[in-house]
Structures are given as structure tokens and as C-alpha cells.
Design a protein around this motif. Structure first.
Motif, PDB file in Angstrom:
ATOM      1  N   ALA A  51       0.807  -1.180  -0.038  1.00 25.26           N
ATOM      2  CA  ALA A  51      -0.105   0.002   0.217  1.00 25.26           C
ATOM      3  C   ALA A  51       1.006   1.254   0.026  1.00 25.26           C
ATOM      4  O   ALA A  51       0.532   2.189  -0.738  1.00 25.26           O
ATOM      5  N   GLU A  52       1.719   1.164   0.697  1.00 22.52           N
ATOM      6  CA  GLU A  52       2.809   2.538   0.973  1.00 22.52           C
ATOM      7  C   GLU A  52       3.385   2.955  -0.559  1.00 22.52           C
ATOM      8  O   GLU A  52       3.530   3.934  -0.832  1.00 22.52           O
ATOM      9  N   LEU A 109       0.866   4.193  -2.602  1.00 19.27           N
ATOM     10  CA  LEU A 109       0.492   5.348  -2.280  1.00 19.27           C
ATOM     11  C   LEU A 109       1.601   6.651  -2.716  1.00 19.27           C
ATOM     12  O   LEU A 109       0.777   7.722  -3.099  1.00 19.27           O
ATOM     13  N   HIS A 110       2.800   6.210  -2.716  1.00 21.40           N
ATOM     14  CA  HIS A 110       3.823   7.193  -2.975  1.00 21.40           C
ATOM     15  C   HIS A 110       4.475   6.757  -4.297  1.00 21.40           C
ATOM     16  O   HIS A 110       5.597   7.263  -4.652  1.00 21.40           O
ATOM     17  N   GLN A 143      -0.568   5.551   6.722  1.00 19.43           N
ATOM     18  CA  GLN A 143      -0.266   5.374   5.354  1.00 19.43           C
ATOM     19  C   GLN A 143      -1.355   4.465   4.782  1.00 19.43           C
ATOM     20  O   GLN A 143      -2.070   4.535   3.853  1.00 19.43           O
ATOM     21  N   LEU A 195      -4.802   5.817   4.784  1.00 21.96           N
ATOM     22  CA  LEU A 195      -4.862   6.563   3.632  1.00 21.96           C
ATOM     23  C   LEU A 195      -5.109   6.127   2.213  1.00 21.96           C
ATOM     24  O   LEU A 195      -6.026   6.430   1.532  1.00 21.96           O
ATOM     25  N   PHE A 196      -4.414   4.901   2.085  1.00 29.01           N
ATOM     26  CA  PHE A 196      -4.391   4.056   0.991  1.00 29.01           C
ATOM     27  C   PHE A 196      -5.946   3.575   0.759  1.00 29.01           C
ATOM     28  O   PHE A 196      -6.350   3.554  -0.280  1.00 29.01           O
ATOM     29  N   ASN A 221      -8.302   6.333  -0.457  1.00 28.02           N
ATOM     30  CA  ASN A 221      -8.235   6.612  -1.845  1.00 28.02           C
ATOM     31  C   ASN A 221      -8.736   5.344  -2.624  1.00 28.02           C
ATOM     32  O   ASN A 221      -9.157   5.604  -3.667  1.00 28.02           O
ATOM     33  N   LYS A 271      -9.335   5.890  -6.691  1.00 24.43           N
ATOM     34  CA  LYS A 271      -8.135   6.369  -7.229  1.00 24.43           C
ATOM     35  C   LYS A 271      -7.060   5.642  -7.884  1.00 24.43           C
ATOM     36  O   LYS A 271      -6.182   6.057  -8.406  1.00 24.43           O
ATOM     37  N   TYR A 272      -7.307   4.195  -7.346  1.00 28.67           N
ATOM     38  CA  TYR A 272      -6.465   3.322  -7.984  1.00 28.67           C
ATOM     39  C   TYR A 272      -7.216   2.272  -8.640  1.00 28.67           C
ATOM     40  O   TYR A 272      -8.404   2.016  -8.604  1.00 28.67           O
TER      41      TYR A 272
END
Length: 213
Positions: A17-18, A21-22, A200, A203-204, A207, A212-213
Motif C-alpha cells: 500500500a505504501e 500511495l507514493h 499510510q 490513507l491508501f 483513496n 483513485k487506484y
């Protein structure tokens, strides 16, 4: 998956996920040009949301040992990463658990100068290992593997802290937690300092629900 990686001679890159996300153009390019696998439950959720319903979590700390177990009698290995103490303990345990394993070389992950990196690359080219494990954390390990791939084709896998898990410095969650995709929660209980990283994940998920993914 292991056989496909062996045929393609590319890098195995863990996705969680991290990392999603980034994600950057650079990290996406690294994954798209290699073989990504879902190392975290967040990545599995994202894949299933895209319609890949058979997606499963593949822990990198298990995958590298599956590769060793399959090939240790016929292939050579090279290890890079962690501290000097940890890499030495890792080598000792590998030789104990996989008798006859051919370790072409190994070194710690503290590559501080360009000369040290070039020496490592030269050693990889000279010894031509079949499999290279790099445990330095992301994105450092992926960038180093990319440079290595340009010099010598092999199976590469980034391992993060898997050497510490292997020698027992870091304990994995008990089976129930892993089976129910709660390994992240167990690690948070054991290491409250990880709270910033686990935020994080929340937040993932937010989203992901927003599409968003």
C-alpha cells in the motif's frame, strides 16, 4: 511465478500500500519493466478492485526462501544488504539449512561511495551469480538492482528486512494474524512506533474506496 522469473531474468519487486500511495514515474517504470508481486494486503485489495479476483499476497520474506529451496543445488547466489553482523548470520544459517548452497559472494548494505558500488558491480559481473538478493529497503534496493541488471542478467529480488526475519532478529506475526490479513496490526502492537506508517495504510484504503487506484 518463480519459473517465469527464471526465464525472464528480471527483478522481483514487492508492492504494498505504501508503495502504491507514493508511486512515482520512476517507481512505476521499475515495476512495469520487471515483475511486481503483492507483498501486502493493500496491493491485493487494489488488484481485486481492478478485477483480478485470484490475486493473493506473496510475502517477500517467504518468496526468497522458496527460490533458494528450489535452486540451491544447481544455481549460485549473491547476497547484498543489512549490517555486517546480520549478513554474516544470514550466510551461516543458509549454509546450515541448505547444505551445499553455492554463495558466489555477499556483502553488507552500507555502500557509501561510488567506488564501493562499482566494486560490487564488478564483482557481480565477474562471478555471474544466477540469483541476487538485495536487502536495503526501497527505493534504494530497486535502483541498485536496476544497475546490476544492466551489467549482468540474473534473477534479482529486493528483500527489505527479510534477512533480519530469517535469522530471528524480527519476529513475524503468528499464523492466525497472517491468515486473516492482520499482520500489519500485529506489527503495530509490537512496534507502536510504526503508527506513522500504518496511517499510510488508512490513507491508501480511503483513496482506494474513492476509486483513485
Amino acid at each position: 511465478m518463480i519459473e517465469f522469473t527464471n526465464q525472464e531474468k528480471k527483478s522481483l519487486i514487492a508492492i504494498n500500500a505504501e508503495k502504491i500511495l507514493h508511486a512515482t514515474e520512476q517507481s512505476r517504470s521499475l515495476i512495469n519493466n520487471n515483475i511486481g508481486y503483492a507483498d501486502g494486503v493493500g496491493a491485493v485489495w487494489a488488484l481485486k478492485k481492478k478485477g483480478f479476483n485470484n490475486s493473493i499476497k506473496i510475502p517477500g520474506c517467504e518468496l526468497w526462501l522458496d527460490i533458494v529451496g528450489r535452486y540451491y543445488k544447481s544455481r549460485s547466489f549473491y547476497l547484498v544488504g543489512s549490517t555486517e553482523e546480520v549478513i554474516l548470520q544470514t550466510v551461516k544459517k543458509l549454509r546450515s539449512e541448505f547444505p551445499g548452497i553455492h554463495l558466489a559472494g555477499f556483502r553488507n548494505g552500507y555502500i557509501k561511495t561510488e567506488d564501493e558500488k562499482n566494486t560490487l558491480l564488478f564483482d557481480i559481473v565477474t562471478k555471474k551469480p544466477d540469483v541476487v538478493f538485495v536487502a536495503m529497503g526501497s527505493p534504494k534496493q530497486e535502483l541498485l538492482m536496476q544497475e546490476m541488471q544492466q551489467k549482468h542478467k540474473a534473477i534479482y529480488q529486493g528483500l527489505g528486512g527479510s534477512f533480519d526475519v530469517f535469522i530471528g532478529n524480527v519476529k513475524r506475526a503468528p499464523h492466525w494474524w497472517v491468515k486473516n490479513n492482520l499482520e500489519w496490526a500485529y506489527r503495530l502492537i509490537k512496534q507502536p512506533s510504526r503508527i506513522k506508517r500504518q496511517i499510510q495504510l488508512l490513507l491508501f484504503i480511503f483513496n482506494l474506496l474513492l476509486g483513485k487506484y
